[in-house]
Design a protein around this motif. Structure first.
Motif, PDB file in Angstrom:
ATOM      1  N   MET A 193       0.846  -1.052  -0.134  1.00 40.51           N
ATOM      2  CA  MET A 193      -0.133   0.008  -0.067  1.00 40.51           C
ATOM      3  C   MET A 193       0.829   1.273  -0.061  1.00 40.51           C
ATOM      4  O   MET A 193       0.630   2.223  -0.712  1.00 40.51           O
ATOM      5  CB  MET A 193      -0.821   0.066   1.283  1.00 40.51           C
ATOM      6  CG  MET A 193      -2.082   1.215   1.263  1.00 40.51           C
ATOM      7  SD  MET A 193      -2.697   1.478   2.938  1.00 40.51           S
ATOM      8  CE  MET A 193      -1.294   2.233   3.813  1.00 40.51           C
ATOM      9  N   ILE A 194       1.992   1.050   0.855  1.00 44.86           N
ATOM     10  CA  ILE A 194       2.817   2.322   0.940  1.00 44.86           C
ATOM     11  C   ILE A 194       3.308   2.621  -0.478  1.00 44.86           C
ATOM     12  O   ILE A 194       3.537   3.743  -0.982  1.00 44.86           O
ATOM     13  CB  ILE A 194       3.990   2.174   1.939  1.00 44.86           C
ATOM     14  CG1 ILE A 194       3.396   2.097   3.323  1.00 44.86           C
ATOM     15  CG2 ILE A 194       5.036   3.160   1.743  1.00 44.86           C
ATOM     16  CD1 ILE A 194       4.444   1.662   4.501  1.00 44.86           C
ATOM     17  N   ALA A 195       3.897   1.677  -1.065  1.00 49.67           N
ATOM     18  CA  ALA A 195       4.436   1.796  -2.521  1.00 49.67           C
ATOM     19  C   ALA A 195       3.557   2.555  -3.441  1.00 49.67           C
ATOM     20  O   ALA A 195       3.607   3.231  -4.211  1.00 49.67           O
ATOM     21  CB  ALA A 195       4.960   0.424  -3.072  1.00 49.67           C
ATOM     22  N   GLY A 196       2.081   2.011  -3.545  1.00 47.53           N
ATOM     23  CA  GLY A 196       1.123   2.660  -4.066  1.00 47.53           C
ATOM     24  C   GLY A 196       0.980   4.080  -3.978  1.00 47.53           C
ATOM     25  O   GLY A 196       0.628   4.868  -4.902  1.00 47.53           O
ATOM     26  N   ILE A 197       0.971   4.345  -2.587  1.00 43.59           N
ATOM     27  CA  ILE A 197       0.499   5.876  -2.220  1.00 43.59           C
ATOM     28  C   ILE A 197       1.608   6.657  -2.676  1.00 43.59           C
ATOM     29  O   ILE A 197       1.507   7.477  -3.135  1.00 43.59           O
ATOM     30  CB  ILE A 197       0.318   5.881  -0.502  1.00 43.59           C
ATOM     31  CG1 ILE A 197      -0.829   5.266  -0.065  1.00 43.59           C
ATOM     32  CG2 ILE A 197       0.566   7.189  -0.127  1.00 43.59           C
ATOM     33  CD1 ILE A 197      -1.047   5.140   1.282  1.00 43.59           C
ATOM     34  N   ARG A 198       2.939   6.226  -2.453  1.00 47.52           N
ATOM     35  CA  ARG A 198       4.128   6.807  -2.917  1.00 47.52           C
ATOM     36  C   ARG A 198       4.130   7.292  -4.632  1.00 47.52           C
ATOM     37  O   ARG A 198       4.496   8.413  -4.807  1.00 47.52           O
ATOM     38  CB  ARG A 198       5.562   6.137  -2.712  1.00 47.52           C
ATOM     39  CG  ARG A 198       5.978   6.300  -1.177  1.00 47.52           C
ATOM     40  CD  ARG A 198       6.385   7.669  -1.018  1.00 47.52           C
ATOM     41  NE  ARG A 198       6.843   7.919   0.477  1.00 47.52           N
ATOM     42  CZ  ARG A 198       6.518   8.671   1.312  1.00 47.52           C
ATOM     43  NH1 ARG A 198       5.505   9.463   0.961  1.00 47.52           N
ATOM     44  NH2 ARG A 198       6.974   8.807   2.608  1.00 47.52           N
ATOM     45  N   GLU A 199       3.603   6.227  -5.168  1.00 48.50           N
ATOM     46  CA  GLU A 199       3.470   6.646  -6.603  1.00 48.50           C
ATOM     47  C   GLU A 199       2.460   7.832  -7.070  1.00 48.50           C
ATOM     48  O   GLU A 199       2.715   8.572  -8.124  1.00 48.50           O
ATOM     49  CB  GLU A 199       2.783   5.484  -7.337  1.00 48.50           C
ATOM     50  CG  GLU A 199       4.026   4.206  -7.497  1.00 48.50           C
ATOM     51  CD  GLU A 199       3.458   3.126  -8.132  1.00 48.50           C
ATOM     52  OE1 GLU A 199       2.143   2.990  -8.654  1.00 48.50           O
ATOM     53  OE2 GLU A 199       4.164   1.886  -8.199  1.00 48.50           O
ATOM     54  N   ARG A 200       1.298   7.916  -6.260  1.00 50.23           N
ATOM     55  CA  ARG A 200       0.287   8.850  -6.318  1.00 50.23           C
ATOM     56  C   ARG A 200       0.802  10.275  -5.476  1.00 50.23           C
ATOM     57  O   ARG A 200       0.442  11.070  -6.221  1.00 50.23           O
ATOM     58  CB  ARG A 200      -1.038   8.466  -5.613  1.00 50.23           C
ATOM     59  CG  ARG A 200      -1.629   7.166  -6.533  1.00 50.23           C
ATOM     60  CD  ARG A 200      -2.691   6.235  -5.821  1.00 50.23           C
ATOM     61  NE  ARG A 200      -3.312   5.228  -6.512  1.00 50.23           N
ATOM     62  CZ  ARG A 200      -2.690   4.129  -6.702  1.00 50.23           C
ATOM     63  NH1 ARG A 200      -1.622   3.692  -6.502  1.00 50.23           N
ATOM     64  NH2 ARG A 200      -3.387   3.042  -7.446  1.00 50.23           N
ATOM     65  N   ASP A 201       1.438  10.079  -4.588  1.00 48.60           N
ATOM     66  CA  ASP A 201       1.794  11.452  -3.817  1.00 48.60           C
ATOM     67  C   ASP A 201       3.162  11.092  -3.084  1.00 48.60           C
ATOM     68  O   ASP A 201       3.319  10.765  -1.967  1.00 48.60           O
ATOM     69  CB  ASP A 201       0.834  11.757  -2.979  1.00 48.60           C
ATOM     70  CG  ASP A 201       1.130  13.211  -2.220  1.00 48.60           C
ATOM     71  OD1 ASP A 201       2.086  13.546  -2.636  1.00 48.60           O
ATOM     72  OD2 ASP A 201       0.229  13.721  -1.444  1.00 48.60           O
ATOM     73  N   PRO A 202       4.391  11.370  -3.843  1.00 53.35           N
ATOM     74  CA  PRO A 202       5.645  10.989  -3.316  1.00 53.35           C
ATOM     75  C   PRO A 202       5.860  11.987  -1.832  1.00 53.35           C
ATOM     76  O   PRO A 202       6.659  11.742  -1.121  1.00 53.35           O
ATOM     77  CB  PRO A 202       6.612  11.573  -4.045  1.00 53.35           C
ATOM     78  CG  PRO A 202       5.764  11.651  -5.469  1.00 53.35           C
ATOM     79  CD  PRO A 202       4.325  12.003  -5.003  1.00 53.35           C
ATOM     80  N   ALA A 203       5.098  13.252  -1.780  1.00 55.10           N
ATOM     81  CA  ALA A 203       5.247  13.902  -0.493  1.00 55.10           C
ATOM     82  C   ALA A 203       4.637  13.789   0.587  1.00 55.10           C
ATOM     83  O   ALA A 203       4.835  14.212   1.828  1.00 55.10           O
ATOM     84  CB  ALA A 203       5.022  15.343  -1.055  1.00 55.10           C
ATOM     85  N   VAL A 204       3.543  12.762   0.675  1.00 54.85           N
ATOM     86  CA  VAL A 204       2.672  12.606   1.929  1.00 54.85           C
ATOM     87  C   VAL A 204       3.485  11.853   2.940  1.00 54.85           C
ATOM     88  O   VAL A 204       4.338  11.008   2.585  1.00 54.85           O
ATOM     89  CB  VAL A 204       1.468  11.866   1.322  1.00 54.85           C
ATOM     90  CG1 VAL A 204       1.819  10.494   1.134  1.00 54.85           C
ATOM     91  CG2 VAL A 204       0.489  11.851   2.691  1.00 54.85           C
ATOM     92  N   ARG A 205       3.134  12.248   3.949  1.00 58.13           N
ATOM     93  CA  ARG A 205       4.016  11.776   5.197  1.00 58.13           C
ATOM     94  C   ARG A 205       3.465  10.375   5.613  1.00 58.13           C
ATOM     95  O   ARG A 205       2.266  10.117   5.915  1.00 58.13           O
ATOM     96  CB  ARG A 205       3.922  12.665   6.330  1.00 58.13           C
ATOM     97  CG  ARG A 205       4.918  12.456   7.538  1.00 58.13           C
ATOM     98  CD  ARG A 205       5.318  13.313   8.457  1.00 58.13           C
ATOM     99  NE  ARG A 205       6.169  12.920   9.503  1.00 58.13           N
ATOM    100  CZ  ARG A 205       5.562  12.980  10.629  1.00 58.13           C
ATOM    101  NH1 ARG A 205       4.209  12.913  10.967  1.00 58.13           N
ATOM    102  NH2 ARG A 205       6.314  12.491  11.745  1.00 58.13           N
TER     103      ARG A 205
END
Length: 842
Positions: A786-798
Motif C-alpha cells: 500500500m505504501i508503494a502505491g501511495i508513494r506513486e500517487r503522492d511522493p510528498a505525503v508523510r
C-alpha cells in the motif's frame, strides 16, 4: 690442530696445500734455527701481562701442535706487550674457564670477548679491538631454510658464550645442546650429533674445513656483528688505562697485517702464493706434479660446489613445492606488502575471493585495499597493523569485511608478519595471507540464533509465569470496571493498574523478541545499568526459590561500545549456566565495576588492552567445572549436561559475542568450589559518555533495529497543527484506540481495515490526507504494498509505519528505500502523538 703456526681460513680441503706446506715447514724450521742461533737474548721484564683466552677458537686463538698460543688475538697481545714494554703470558683453556680465570685473579686480562649486561657485572671492558660476526650453520641435507623450521632439531652452542645469550633471547624455542669449546662442537656437528650450531663466522669456516666435507653445512642466518673487547677485573683501573693506551697506539695497518695473516683465503681462480717458490725449488718435474695436484684440487672443489648447488636447488624446490601445497590445500590468498611503496603483491586466490582475476587488479596499492574494507572494520585493521609494527603484538591478525565485485560484503581473516629489512636495503615488507571465512561467519550466526532459542526454551516456564501474573490482574480489573457502583477514584486506580500491567507485558514481549530474533550487532554507546535492571527482574521471577541472586553495581560506571541485545544474551547465558550449576540451590552474584588494566594484566591475556574497562562478574557457589573440561567449555557443541538439557552452544556463543563487542571473557573454576566468569569491555572516554545517545533497555518502547533508537522516526517534518490522518490496521481495537487518541488531539481521522481499502480511501481523499499511519502485516494487501502505491500517487505525503516486529529483517529490507517514520508496537498515546507531531522517540 693445524700443522703450521699460520693456518689460513679455507672453504675446502686442499691436498696440494698440505703437501707443499709440509715441505716448506722443514725449510722454515731450518731458517728459524739459524736465526735463533744468531739472535741476541733479551732479558724479559719481571712483570708480565697474564692473558686468558679460549684454547679452541681458531683463527682467533688456539694451541698449535707444540702447545704454543697462536692466532689473531695472541699476535695482537704480543704487539700490545711490545708497546707497553712488558712480556705476555697466555693461559688458554675452555671458554667458560677463560672468563673465570680473570674473575678469580688467575689471569690479569681476558684477551677478547663480547660485552653484555651480564658480563659487565663481573668484568670491566676496554676499548674496541676488532669486529667479529656470528652466524648459525645448518646441515645442508636437512633442507632447513629458516630458523623457525629447525623445530626440535638439536642446535650446538658454547656454554657461557655471547652466542648463547643472544640465541636464548632471539630464538627461545630452539633445542640447545651445550659444548665446552668450538672444536668439540664442530666435531659433534660433523658426526651428526647436532643439525645446526652457532659460531663466530671465521671460526666456523676454519673448523668446518678441518672436520666436514664441502657443502655439508650452510649458513642458515647471520646472528649479529659485534666488537671484541678485552676485559679486566673491576677496580684494576691502572691496567685498564695501560691497555686502552696500547690499543690507541696500535696502528690500523698492524691490526690489518695480523688479521690477514690468519684469515687469508685460498681462491680457486688464482695460483696459490706458495706455488712460485715451490716451482723454483722443485724444477720442471715438481712443476708438473704440483700442477697435476692443483688441477685435481680444482676438480674436487668444483665437484663439491656442484653437489652443493644441486642439494640447495633440490631443497629449495622441495620447499617451494611444500609451500605451494600448503597454500593451495589451505585455500589461502597470499599477499606481500612493500611498506615503502605501498604496493601489494597477491596470488590468484586473493583476487578470486573478491570476484576478480589477478591481472585485472594488479598492481594492488594499499589505498585500493583500504577503499574496499568495510568502513566499520577499517579502523580496527589499521590498529592491528600499528600494534604489530610497534612491537606490541607478535603478528598482525584481523577479521573484516571486504566488498566483493558483486557489491556484497565477504568476511576475510588475515594474518601477517613483518620481515626484517635486507642488509643494505631500506625496504621493509609484511607477508601474510587471506582466508575466506564468510561461510564460517554465517554458521556462527545460525549457531547464535539456535542457542538463543535454546535459552528461550529453558526460560519458557518462567516467562509464561511472568505473563500470567501480568494478565491475571488485567482480566480481573476489566471485570471490576463493569461494576457501575464503583467510585470514580476506584475506577481510576483500576485503570492505572491495567496500564501498568500492559506496560510490563510489553516489556516482557520486547525482551523475548530482541533475544530470539537476533541479527548482526550494531555497535553504539550504551550503559550497562538498564540491561542489568532487566536481567534482575527476569531472573528473580524465573529462578527457583532455592537460588538467591544478588546484583552489586558500582555508581558512575563508564559507558561502552557494543550491541545491547548481544550483551543481554551473553549475561543471560552465563546466568542460566550458573543456575544449572546449582541443582540443590545456592547463590549467584552479579557484579559490575570499573577497573584500570595495566601492562601486566594485558601480558597475561592477549584479548585485553591496557586502559579503563567495564568489568562484569558472574559468580556462583555451585558444582564447579572439572579441570579436564575447563579447556573445552568454549568449544561449540561441548556440554556436560544430560541429553536434552542443552546443545553446548551457550558458552561458545557468549565468547564469540564478547569478542565481537571488543571484550574479553575468562573463567575461573574448581570442582566443588563454584565458578566465576569475568567479562571486560573497553570503556568509552568521558566525552562520549556525557554527549552520546545511549542505548535503551533491549526491546523497550522506541527501540528500533538492534535495540537502538530508530533513526528513521520523524525523518520528514509534519505540517504544523491538526490535519487529516488515514489509519490503516486490520485490528479493530488498534484502529479505534488510535482514532480516539488522534481525535482528542484535534485531528480528523479516516479508518481502513487493510491495504486495499486504505489505498482506495487515499485515492478518494488525496487532497485532504496529511499523514498515513499503517500497519505493515495485513491481509488482502500488505502495508508495504500500500505504501508503494501511495508513494506513486503522492511522493510528498508523510507516512508512519507500525509493526510489532521491530527487529524483523524482511520488514526493514522492504522499507529500506522508502522515506517514512517508524512506530514500534506496543506504544502509548503520548508516543503516538509525538511521532505524529514529528518528535523523535527515544
Amino acid at each position: 690442530m693445524p700443522e703450521s703456526t699460520t693456518p689460513p681460513v679455507s672453504l675446502h680441503k686442499s691436498v696440494t696445500g698440505r703437501t707443499i706446506r709440509a715441505a716448506l715447514l722443514l725449510s722454515l724450521a731450518i731458517a728459524i734455527s739459524a736465526f735463533t742461533l744468531g739472535a741476541t737474548a733479551v732479558q724479559e721484564p719481571a712483570d708480565p701481562i697474564v692473558v686468558s683466552q679460549d684454547h679452541s677458537w681458531p683463527p682467533l686463538s688456539f694451541m698449535d701442535a707444540e702447545g704454543e698460543p697462536q692466532g689473531i688475538l695472541p699476535d695482537l697481545w704480543r704487539e700490545i706487550g711490545r708497546i707497553l714494554g712488558r712480556p705476555v703470558e697466555f693461559r688458554l683453556t675452555d671458554w667458560n674457564e677463560s672468563i673465570e680465570q680473570v674473575v678469580r685473579g688467575d689471569a690479569m686480562v681476558h684477551g677478547g670477548l663480547f660485552e653484555s649486561e651480564e658480563r659487565r657485572r663481573i668484568l670491566t671492558f676496554t676499548e674496541d679491538i676488532l669486529p667479529l660476526s656470528a652466524v648459525l650453520y645448518a646441515r645442508a641435507e636437512t633442507a632447513v631454510l629458516a630458523v623457525d623450521e629447525l623445530g626440535d632439531r638439536p642446535v650446538g652452542i658454547i656454554e657461557g658464550s655471547f652466542e648463547l645469550e643472544f640465541v636464548q633471547g632471539e630464538y627461545p624455542g630452539l633445542n640447545l645442546v651445550l659444548y665446552a669449546n668450538n672444536d668439540e662442537m664442530v666435531r659433534a656437528a660433523a658426526a651428526g650429533d647436532v643439525d645446526a650450531f652457532a659460531v663466530d663466522y671465521p671460526v666456523g669456516l676454519y673448523l668446518l674445513d678441518r672436520y666436514a666435507e664441502p657443502g655439508d653445512f650452510n649458513v642458515l642466518t647471520p646472528l649479529y656483528r659485534q666488537m671484541l673487547r678485552a676485559a679486566v677485573r673491576p677496580g684494576d683501573e691502572a691496567l685498564l688505562a695501560q691497555v686502552n693506551g696500547a690499543l690507541a697506539a696500535l696502528s690500523d695497518e698492524e691490526v690489518r697485517r695480523i688479521t690477514q695473516r690468519w684469515t687469508s683465503t685460498e681462491r680457486v681462480e688464482q695460483v696459490p702464493p706458495w706455488f712460485y717458490p715451490a716451482l723454483v725449488a722443485g724444477g720442471a718435474g715438481v712443476i708438473v706434479f704440483l700442477l697435476s695436484l692443483y688441477a685435481w684440487s680444482l676438480h674436487t672443489r668444483r665437484v663439491g660446489l656442484e653437489r652443493l648447488v644441486r642439494q640447495r636447488t633440490e631443497a629449495i624446490q622441495r620447499q617451494e613445492a611444500r609451500l605451494t601445497n600448503i597454500i593451495e590445500g589451505g585455500d589461502l590468498g597470499t599477499w606481500e606488502w612493500n611498506l615503502a611503496t605501498g604496493e601489494v603483491t597477491i596470488n590468484d586466490r586473493w583476487a578470486e575471493m573478491l570476484g576478480y582475476r589477478r591481472e585485472e587488479i594488479e598492481p594492488v596499492i594499499l589505498q585500493w585495499w583500504a577503499a574496499r574494507v568495510h568502513p566499520e572494520d577499517l579502523a580496527e585493521c589499521e590498529e592491528a597493523i600499528r600494534r604489530h609494527r610497534n612491537g606490541e603484538a607478535p603478528s598482525y591478525n584481523a577479521e573484516f569485511r571486504m566488498r566483493h565485485r558483486s557489491g556484497e560484503w565477504v568476511w576475510i581473516h588475515t594474518s601477517g608478519r613483518l620481515l626484517s629489512p635486507i642488509r643494505g636495503s631500506g625496504e621493509l615488507f609484511m607477508y601474510g595471507c587471506h582466508v575466506d571465512i564468510h561461510q564460517r561467519r554465517a554458521l556462527e550466526l545460525q549457531i547464535e540464533r539456535a542457542q538463543r532459542m535454546e535459552g528461550i526454551g529453558t526460560l519458557a516456564g518462567g516467562i509464561a509465569h511472568d505473563l500470567n501474573n501480568v494478565l491475571t490482574p488485567i482480566l480481573m480489573s476489566m471485570q471490576l470496571l463493569k461494576d457501575e457502583g464503583l467510585a470514580e477514584s476506584e475506577r481510576y486506580a483500576i485503570v492505572e493498574s491495567i496500564e501498568e500491567g500492559a506496560r510490563r507485558g510489553a516489556d516482557i514481549v520486547g525482551q523475548v523478541l530482541a533475544y530470539a530474533r537476533g541479527a548482526e550487532g550494531l555497535q553504539a554507546p550504551l550503559r550497562i545499568e538498564p540491561l542489568l535492571d532487566a536481567l534482575r527482574r527476569m531472573m528473580r521471577e524465573t529462578l527457583p526459590r532455592s537460588i538467591e541472586i544478588s546484583f552489586e553495581v558500582e555508581p558512575e560506571l563508564p559507558a561502552v561500545m557494543g550491541d545491547a541485545t548481544q550483551l543481554h544474551q551473553i549475561l543471560l547465558n552465563l546466568l542460566v549456566n550458573a543456575r544449572d550449576a546449582l541443582p540443590d540451590g545456592g547463590s549467584i552474584e552479579v557484579r559490575a565495576s570499573s577497573v584500570d588494566l595495566d601492562e601486566g594484566d594485558v601480558a597475561r591475556s592477549p584479548d585485553l588492552r591496557a586502559g579503563r574497562h567495564l568489568r562484569l562478574t558472574v559468580r556462583d557457589d555451585g558444582t564447579g567445572i572439572p579441570e579436564a573440561a575447563l579447556t573445552k567449555i568454549f568449544e561449540p557443541f561441548y556440554t556436560t549436561k544430560e541429553p536434552g538439557k542443552g546443545t553446548g552452544l551457550g558458552l561458545s556463543t557468549s565468547l564469540t559475542l564478547t569478542r565481537a563487542n571488543g571484550g574479553a571473557l575468562h573463567v575461573e573454576s574448581r570442582e566443588g568450589e563454584g565458578t566465576c566468569f569475568v567479562l571486560h569491555f573497553p570503556a568509552l572516554d568521558a566525552g562520549v559518555e556525557s554527549g552520546g545517545d545511549l542505548v535503551p533497555e533491549p526491546g523497550g518502547p522506541g527501540a528500533g533495529e538492534l535495540g537502538v533508537a530508530d533513526p528513521a522516526i520523524s525523518e520528514a517534518a509534519p505540517k504544523p497543527g491538526p490535519g487529516t490522518v488515514l489509519v490503516v490496521d486490520d485490528e479493530e481495537g488498534i484502529r479505534r484506540a488510535v482514532e480516539r487518541a488522534l481525535s482528542r488531539a484535534g485531528y480528523a481521522v479516516l479508518l481502513a481495515r487493510d491495504g486495499s481499502e486504505g489505498l482506495e480511501l487515499f485515492e478518494r481523499h488525496r487532497d485532504d490526507i496529511d499523514i498515513v499511519i499503517t500497519d505493515i502485516m495485513m491481509p488482502v494487501m500488505s502495508g508495504t504494498e500500500m505504501i508503494a502505491g501511495i508513494r506513486e500517487r503522492d511522493p510528498a505525503v508523510r507516512i508512519i509505519a507500525m509493526s510489532g516486529l521491530v527487529r524483523d529483517e524482511k520488514l526493514h529490507s522492504d522499507l529500506e528505500n522508502i522515506e517514512l517514520s517508524f512506530l514500534p508496537k506496543p506504544f502509548e498515546m503520548d508516543t503516538l502523538l509525538k511521532v505524529v507531531e514529528g518528535e523523535p522517540v527515544r
